[in-house]
Design a protein around this motif. Structure first.
Motif, mmCIF file in Angstrom:
data_model
loop_
_atom_site.group_PDB
_atom_site.id
_atom_site.type_symbol
_atom_site.label_atom_id
_atom_site.label_comp_id
_atom_site.label_asym_id
_atom_site.label_seq_id
_atom_site.Cartn_x
_atom_site.Cartn_y
_atom_site.Cartn_z
ATOM 1 N N ALA A 1 -24.588 -27.716 -11.623
ATOM 2 C CA ALA A 1 -25.704 -26.786 -11.438
ATOM 3 C C ALA A 1 -26.494 -27.143 -10.185
ATOM 4 C CB ALA A 1 -26.608 -26.807 -12.667
ATOM 5 N N TRP A 2 -26.713 -28.425 -9.954
ATOM 6 C CA TRP A 2 -27.442 -28.857 -8.764
ATOM 7 C C TRP A 2 -26.669 -28.466 -7.507
ATOM 8 C CZ3 TRP A 2 -26.299 -32.231 -4.779
ATOM 9 C CH2 TRP A 2 -27.360 -32.553 -3.942
ATOM 10 N N LEU A 3 -25.381 -28.709 -7.491
ATOM 11 C CA LEU A 3 -24.572 -28.352 -6.323
ATOM 12 C C LEU A 3 -24.645 -26.865 -6.043
ATOM 13 C CD1 LEU A 3 -21.378 -30.511 -6.784
ATOM 14 C CD2 LEU A 3 -22.963 -30.598 -4.870
ATOM 15 N N ASP A 4 -24.604 -26.072 -7.093
ATOM 16 C CA ASP A 4 -24.650 -24.629 -6.911
ATOM 17 C C ASP A 4 -26.020 -24.188 -6.403
ATOM 18 O OD1 ASP A 4 -23.110 -22.299 -6.998
ATOM 19 O OD2 ASP A 4 -24.129 -21.653 -8.825
ATOM 20 N N ALA A 5 -27.084 -24.779 -6.938
ATOM 21 C CA ALA A 5 -28.437 -24.391 -6.549
ATOM 22 C C ALA A 5 -28.796 -24.876 -5.148
ATOM 23 C CB ALA A 5 -29.444 -24.935 -7.557
ATOM 24 N N VAL A 6 -28.438 -26.104 -4.838
ATOM 25 C CA VAL A 6 -28.856 -26.702 -3.571
ATOM 26 C C VAL A 6 -27.903 -26.372 -2.432
ATOM 27 C CG1 VAL A 6 -29.291 -28.887 -2.393
ATOM 28 C CG2 VAL A 6 -30.085 -28.552 -4.722
ATOM 29 N N GLU A 7 -26.621 -26.489 -2.690
ATOM 30 C CA GLU A 7 -25.656 -26.313 -1.619
ATOM 31 C C GLU A 7 -24.888 -24.994 -1.699
ATOM 32 O OE1 GLU A 7 -23.260 -29.750 -1.010
ATOM 33 O OE2 GLU A 7 -24.952 -31.108 -1.226
ATOM 34 N N GLY A 8 -24.996 -24.303 -2.823
ATOM 35 C CA GLY A 8 -24.316 -23.024 -2.967
ATOM 36 C C GLY A 8 -22.809 -23.123 -3.083
ATOM 37 N N ASP A 9 -22.290 -24.320 -3.358
ATOM 38 C CA ASP A 9 -20.836 -24.431 -3.446
ATOM 39 C C ASP A 9 -20.372 -25.198 -4.676
ATOM 40 O OD1 ASP A 9 -21.580 -26.956 -2.711
ATOM 41 O OD2 ASP A 9 -20.146 -27.157 -1.090
ATOM 42 N N GLY A 10 -21.132 -25.047 -5.782
ATOM 43 C CA GLY A 10 -20.678 -25.637 -7.039
ATOM 44 C C GLY A 10 -19.457 -24.881 -7.535
ATOM 45 N N PRO A 11 -18.739 -25.458 -8.466
ATOM 46 C CA PRO A 11 -17.525 -24.793 -8.963
ATOM 47 C C PRO A 11 -17.861 -23.563 -9.791
ATOM 48 C CG PRO A 11 -18.015 -26.705 -10.302
ATOM 49 C CD PRO A 11 -18.992 -26.717 -9.150
ATOM 50 N N PRO B 1 -19.249 -26.598 -19.253
ATOM 51 C CA PRO B 1 -19.490 -27.811 -18.484
ATOM 52 C C PRO B 1 -20.380 -28.819 -19.197
ATOM 53 C CG PRO B 1 -20.573 -25.940 -17.462
ATOM 54 C CD PRO B 1 -19.743 -25.412 -18.580
ATOM 55 N N GLY B 2 -21.260 -28.366 -20.081
ATOM 56 C CA GLY B 2 -22.044 -29.276 -20.903
ATOM 57 C C GLY B 2 -22.820 -30.326 -20.130
ATOM 58 N N THR B 3 -23.244 -31.339 -20.817
ATOM 59 C CA THR B 3 -24.112 -32.355 -20.251
ATOM 60 C C THR B 3 -23.439 -33.300 -19.269
ATOM 61 O OG1 THR B 3 -25.486 -32.250 -22.202
ATOM 62 C CG2 THR B 3 -25.758 -34.161 -20.821
ATOM 63 N N PRO B 4 -22.243 -33.852 -19.544
ATOM 64 C CA PRO B 4 -21.724 -34.885 -18.647
ATOM 65 C C PRO B 4 -21.668 -34.490 -17.169
ATOM 66 C CG PRO B 4 -20.413 -34.878 -20.630
ATOM 67 C CD PRO B 4 -21.344 -33.692 -20.700
ATOM 68 N N CYS B 5 -21.148 -33.341 -16.858
ATOM 69 C CA CYS B 5 -21.044 -32.925 -15.452
ATOM 70 C C CYS B 5 -21.888 -31.689 -15.146
ATOM 71 C CB CYS B 5 -19.593 -32.636 -15.094
ATOM 72 S SG CYS B 5 -18.548 -34.090 -15.052
ATOM 73 N N GLY B 6 -22.382 -31.040 -16.166
ATOM 74 C CA GLY B 6 -23.082 -29.776 -15.990
ATOM 75 C C GLY B 6 -24.268 -29.830 -15.055
ATOM 76 N N ARG B 7 -25.059 -30.888 -15.157
ATOM 77 C CA ARG B 7 -26.241 -30.988 -14.289
ATOM 78 C C ARG B 7 -25.849 -31.141 -12.827
ATOM 79 N NH1 ARG B 7 -29.179 -34.922 -18.368
ATOM 80 N NH2 ARG B 7 -29.990 -33.362 -19.778
ATOM 81 N N LEU B 8 -24.812 -31.928 -12.577
ATOM 82 C CA LEU B 8 -24.346 -32.093 -11.197
ATOM 83 C C LEU B 8 -23.812 -30.775 -10.649
ATOM 84 C CD1 LEU B 8 -23.610 -33.824 -8.713
ATOM 85 C CD2 LEU B 8 -21.426 -34.290 -9.844
#
Length: 102
Positions: free
Chosen positions: A82-92, A73-80
């Motif tokens: 990771a945030w979705l997974d950490a905060v909402e638990g439903d990142g890809p 996932p790298g830098t362009p979308c990776g942070r988003l």
């Protein structure tokens, strides 16, 4: 732009830039690709992605289900992601590399 390996592999690689102007085209191109079992979308060649591009990817990949994986996932979308997974638990579902996703 989407590159395919040509060997029947489930790996598909995005290269270049993904932004608001490309998001709709991406949906049309990737929807049939991601319907294949065990599809892996490699983002290693993605140089830039804005929020609209990342949202388009998320809408296509959907919630984690073990069927579709984003590799590198790298830098362009990776942070988003990771945030979705950490905060909402439903990142890809993501893997650090294509090799790790197989």
């Amino acid at each position: 732009m989407l590159q395919r390996t040509g060997d029947g592999s489930p790996i598909h690689r995005l290269v270049g830039e993904l932004d608001l102007f490309d998001a709709n085209d991406l949906s049309l191109i990737l929807r049939p690709v991601l319907l294949t079992p065990d599809a892996v979308l490699d983002l290693d060649g993605l140089a830039f992605a804005d929020l609209a591009g990342c949202r388009a990817l998320l809408a296509l990949v959907g919630p984690p289900d073990g069927q579709r994986v984003i590799a590198s996932p790298g830098t362009p979308c990776g942070r988003l992601f990771a945030w979705l997974d950490a905060v909402e638990g439903d990142g890809p579902d993501t893997e650090p590399s294509v090799a790790a996703s197989l």
